[in-house]
Design an enzyme around this catalytic site. Structure first.
Site, PDB file in Angstrom:
ATOM      1  N   SER A 145       0.845  -1.186   0.000  1.00 11.75           N
ATOM      2  CA  SER A 145       0.000   0.000   0.000  1.00 11.75           C
ATOM      3  C   SER A 145       0.882   1.239   0.000  1.00 11.75           C
ATOM      4  O   SER A 145       2.048   1.179   0.437  1.00 11.75           O
ATOM      5  CB  SER A 145      -0.893   0.015   1.250  1.00 11.75           C
ATOM      6  OG  SER A 145      -1.490   1.277   1.441  1.00 11.75           O
ATOM      7  N   TYR A 158      -2.931  -0.985  10.380  1.00 13.83           N
ATOM      8  CA  TYR A 158      -2.793  -1.199   8.941  1.00 13.83           C
ATOM      9  C   TYR A 158      -1.448  -0.661   8.447  1.00 13.83           C
ATOM     10  O   TYR A 158      -0.709  -1.353   7.732  1.00 13.83           O
ATOM     11  CB  TYR A 158      -3.945  -0.509   8.212  1.00 13.83           C
ATOM     12  CG  TYR A 158      -3.921  -0.676   6.709  1.00 13.83           C
ATOM     13  CD1 TYR A 158      -4.455  -1.815   6.114  1.00 13.83           C
ATOM     14  CD2 TYR A 158      -3.361   0.295   5.882  1.00 13.83           C
ATOM     15  CE1 TYR A 158      -4.440  -1.973   4.733  1.00 13.83           C
ATOM     16  CE2 TYR A 158      -3.347   0.144   4.508  1.00 13.83           C
ATOM     17  CZ  TYR A 158      -3.883  -0.986   3.939  1.00 13.83           C
ATOM     18  OH  TYR A 158      -3.858  -1.146   2.572  1.00 13.83           O
TER      19      TYR A 158
END
Length: 261
Positions: A145, A158
């Site tokens: 990401s 995350y």
């Protein structure tokens, strides 16, 4: 299309929706044989397999928990029993939920870390074991990401998982480069996926997101899939240990656009 991918065997975790489905279908276009993993969305996985076959490849859907060694081994076993070999492993399964860090329950932290980081480690370990034991020129792609690089307040677990994936990828890439095993990341930015559908349906939130992207648009899963196909192919044979950001420039500090700051 990349001719060298024709007939090769891939495992993709979290292949039942979004980016995972798009990558599966693209591998089908490359005439690959794809083991599509899912955790709970059997219908989505079966649809992904049909897309693989319609595109010209072959595929099978397999339920497994990628946060466990047993689940990951099941994916290896199916690849070998169905197709006889393993060439490419894509660690795509991931999850997120939003919470202020001082309120973040330990169980939420552990659940996200288990899927996003431990799952990547277990998949990587299983693929490496097969590649090394069979003296095989293997390939591992992790779907990370932009938040392996960009801090994301209220998503500490995350971001921590994706930061861990970055250094895991770089470390393993260095460790196994002399065995001709390549390991790379893809770092998607804002992509039109089911997990983002509700947010992007709100015009205000959509515009807010676009303002963080120099290209001023949301990306498509197929654009991430195209990056995966390239990294999987021999066109990228001298590429290892990188994160290829597919983000419209989100990692370029867009707040400074136009000379601001």
């Amino acid at each position: 299309m990349y001719q060298d991918l024709n007939g090769k065997v891939a495992v993709i975790t979290g292949g039942s929706k979004g980016i995972g489905t798009a990558i599966s279908e693209r591998l089908g276009k490359e005439k690959m044989k794809v083991v599509v993993n899912y955790h709970s969305d059997e219908a989505g996985a079966n649809q992904a397999v049909e897309a693989v076959k319609a595109a010209g490849g072959d595929g099978i859907a397999v339920q497994a928990n990628v946060g466990s060694e047993e689940g990951v081994q099941k994916l290896v076993d199916v690849a070998l029993s169905e197709y006889g070999t393993l060439d490419l492993w894509i660690n795509n399964a991931g999850m997120e939920n939003q919470c202020e860090t001082h309120k973040l329950p330990l169980e939420d932290w552990e659940r996200v870390i288990n899927v996003n980081l431990t799952g990547v480690f277990l998949g990587t370990k299983a693929a490496l074991s097969y590649f090394v034991e069979n003296n095989k020129k293997g390939n591992i792609i992790n779907i990370s990401s932009v938040h392996e690089q960009i801090p994301w307040p209220t998503f500490a677990h995350y971001s921590a998982s994706k930061g861990g994936v970055k250094l895991l990828t770089e470390t393993v890439a260095m460790e196994y480069a002399n065995r001709n095993i390549r390991v790379n990341n893809i770092g998607p930015g804002a992509i039109k996926t089911p997990i983002n559908a509700e947010k992007f349906a709100d015009p205000e939130q959509l515009q807010t997101t676009k303002e963080t992207i120099p290209m001023q648009r949301i990306g498509n899963p197929e654009e991430v899939a195209a990056a995966a196909a390239w990294l999987a192919s021999d066109e990228a044979s001298y590429v290892t240990g990188i994160t290829l950001f597919v983000d419209g420039g989100m990692t370029l500090y867009p707040a400074f656009q136009g000379g601001k700051g």
